[in-house]
Design an enzyme around this catalytic site. Sequence first.
Site, PDB file in Angstrom:
ATOM      1  N   HIS A   1      61.743  -4.626 -61.053  1.00  0.00           N
ATOM      2  CA  HIS A   1      61.225  -5.688 -60.811  1.00  0.00           C
ATOM      3  C   HIS A   1      60.667  -5.403 -59.411  1.00  0.00           C
ATOM      4  O   HIS A   1      61.452  -4.870 -58.664  1.00  0.00           O
ATOM      5  CB  HIS A   1      61.877  -6.948 -61.130  1.00  0.00           C
ATOM      6  CG  HIS A   1      60.794  -8.264 -61.282  1.00  0.00           C
ATOM      7  ND1 HIS A   1      60.713  -8.851 -59.714  1.00  0.00           N
ATOM      8  CD2 HIS A   1      60.279  -8.971 -62.143  1.00  0.00           C
ATOM      9  CE1 HIS A   1      59.843  -9.860 -59.903  1.00  0.00           C
ATOM     10  NE2 HIS A   1      59.477 -10.010 -61.160  1.00  0.00           N
TER      11      HIS A   1
ATOM     12  N   ASP B   1      70.695  -6.570 -60.304  1.00  0.00           N
ATOM     13  CA  ASP B   1      69.997  -7.446 -60.289  1.00  0.00           C
ATOM     14  C   ASP B   1      70.130  -8.147 -61.656  1.00  0.00           C
ATOM     15  O   ASP B   1      69.839  -7.552 -62.719  1.00  0.00           O
ATOM     16  CB  ASP B   1      68.499  -6.998 -60.087  1.00  0.00           C
ATOM     17  CG  ASP B   1      67.271  -8.076 -60.399  1.00  0.00           C
ATOM     18  OD1 ASP B   1      67.713  -8.973 -61.010  1.00  0.00           O
ATOM     19  OD2 ASP B   1      66.111  -7.776 -60.354  1.00  0.00           O
TER      20      ASP B   1
ATOM     21  N   GLN C   1      67.719 -10.683 -65.511  1.00  0.00           N
ATOM     22  CA  GLN C   1      67.730 -10.904 -67.139  1.00  0.00           C
ATOM     23  C   GLN C   1      68.875 -10.557 -67.724  1.00  0.00           C
ATOM     24  O   GLN C   1      69.067 -10.647 -69.167  1.00  0.00           O
ATOM     25  CB  GLN C   1      66.653  -9.517 -67.507  1.00  0.00           C
ATOM     26  CG  GLN C   1      65.358  -9.799 -67.024  1.00  0.00           C
ATOM     27  CD  GLN C   1      64.589 -11.052 -67.343  1.00  0.00           C
ATOM     28  OE1 GLN C   1      64.714 -11.785 -68.513  1.00  0.00           O
ATOM     29  NE2 GLN C   1      63.337 -11.511 -66.787  1.00  0.00           N
TER      30      GLN C   1
ATOM     31  N   LYS D   1      66.015 -19.132 -65.261  1.00  0.00           N
ATOM     32  CA  LYS D   1      66.109 -18.041 -66.523  1.00  0.00           C
ATOM     33  C   LYS D   1      67.362 -18.243 -67.486  1.00  0.00           C
ATOM     34  O   LYS D   1      67.419 -17.752 -68.228  1.00  0.00           O
ATOM     35  CB  LYS D   1      65.958 -16.808 -65.988  1.00  0.00           C
ATOM     36  CG  LYS D   1      64.703 -16.374 -65.281  1.00  0.00           C
ATOM     37  CD  LYS D   1      64.638 -14.865 -65.169  1.00  0.00           C
ATOM     38  CE  LYS D   1      63.581 -14.245 -63.957  1.00  0.00           C
ATOM     39  NZ  LYS D   1      62.114 -14.362 -64.454  1.00  0.00           N
TER      40      LYS D   1
ATOM     41  N   CYS E   1      55.347  -8.088 -63.137  1.00  0.00           N
ATOM     42  CA  CYS E   1      55.894  -7.793 -61.745  1.00  0.00           C
ATOM     43  C   CYS E   1      56.778  -6.541 -61.605  1.00  0.00           C
ATOM     44  O   CYS E   1      57.425  -6.581 -60.933  1.00  0.00           O
ATOM     45  CB  CYS E   1      56.595  -9.086 -61.139  1.00  0.00           C
ATOM     46  SG  CYS E   1      55.889 -10.432 -61.189  1.00  0.00           S
TER      47      CYS E   1
END
Length: 413
Positions: A123, A200, A203, A226, A367
């Site tokens: 991303h 990261d 997700q 999220k 993104c």
Amino acid sequence: MLDVRKIREDFPVLSKKVYDGRPLIWLDSAATSQKPRQVIQALVDYYEGYNANVHRGVHALSMESTERYDEARAKVAAFINADSPETVLWTRNTTESINLVANSWGEDNIKAGDDIVVTALEHHSNLVPWQQLARKKDANLHILPITEEHTLDMDAVDNILSPHTRLLAMAHESNAVGTIVPVKELAKKARAVGAAVLVDGAQSVPHMPVDVQDMDCDFLAFSGHKMLGPTGIGGLYVKREVLERMSPFLTGGDMVLAVSYEDASWNELPMRFEAGTPNISGVVGLGAAVDYLQNLGMENIREHEIQLTKYALDSFKQFEEELDVYGPKDPNKRGAIVSFHHPDVHPHDLGTLLDRRGIAIRTGHHCSMPMVRSLGVPATARASMYLYNTEEEVDELVDALREALRYFGNGAG
Ligand code: 7TS
């Protein structure tokens, strides 16, 4: 297994009707998740019952808000198996967490000629800060390539990691195509060459068990919104020995111990990294979100999503001739994200037709512009699922897609 019908009753917006009375079908959780009543109520309770600034007052309300605020940090730390609450810093979101690392740790540890390595799946949030830092420091940015199935090309890893590598920064799960990255294996390889590791988790943290000690990462970034939490609150885990040596990112109130007109000394961890009044309601709301997720069990959530993804991928086989569907075929190697493209229909047109049937998907580059461009398309349509989605909703998506493709196939597009 999850009792999805019961779970859905906790999410007020899921009973919303859109357009001509169609039930909302939320397939955009990778952008942001919906919120259960328990999280919404935690925000109401905070504002109605104990709104006060934290770490300041001697009065009852400030003590109550401070207690709830600190409690939430302990919950989030336990959720990702951090060894202590002080190693979890509050930020606004994943983007700010990664920028904090780049501006603090990166500023002190990256020098001319060093290598920073990211994957081709990133991303923009885990790419642009490293581009900027590399430019500023005259360091090199290397990209780990991906295979035709959009998994990481593990054969290339050993050629790219070297004793010059200072940092490996990687998404745990791609938001664009859903690939799950073997972060533990990669972290081990990065450690072997003396590099630091940033994951990261935007997700992954909402969707599967994530254990910072097991992954052996130095940094884990994630976003509250999220994972059923409010917007404007995120987290950054930093391994203690790394955090103790890091310089503050933002300076000002609350992050200092003593201040004179000439100088200042820094507060203890984690306050040293949290200048200014924090997002107190957001923190309390995120604590409630973590309670909700823990009650269901992250293993159960992951299992539900694997089943749902398998069902969706099987259903999409009927579009084999028409649609390109990206990411690994094995649902165990991906998250509940199905990204697809029709060579003759723009994803925005597909998204608009689906929207008329109450189905919310995201269309665009998500993104992750370089990643999506590498698929040979300018944009994809993406359905992303979570603990509240059902097979019936996947059926609706498939039916609406069939209808949309028929419409465009007839020349109406
Ligand atoms: N990293 C990944 C892997 C992401 O998916 C996202 C957000 C971010 C970082 C940034 O998170 P933020 O909370 O700081 O914005 N991904 C998406 C998406 O796929 N659609 O909208 C936001």
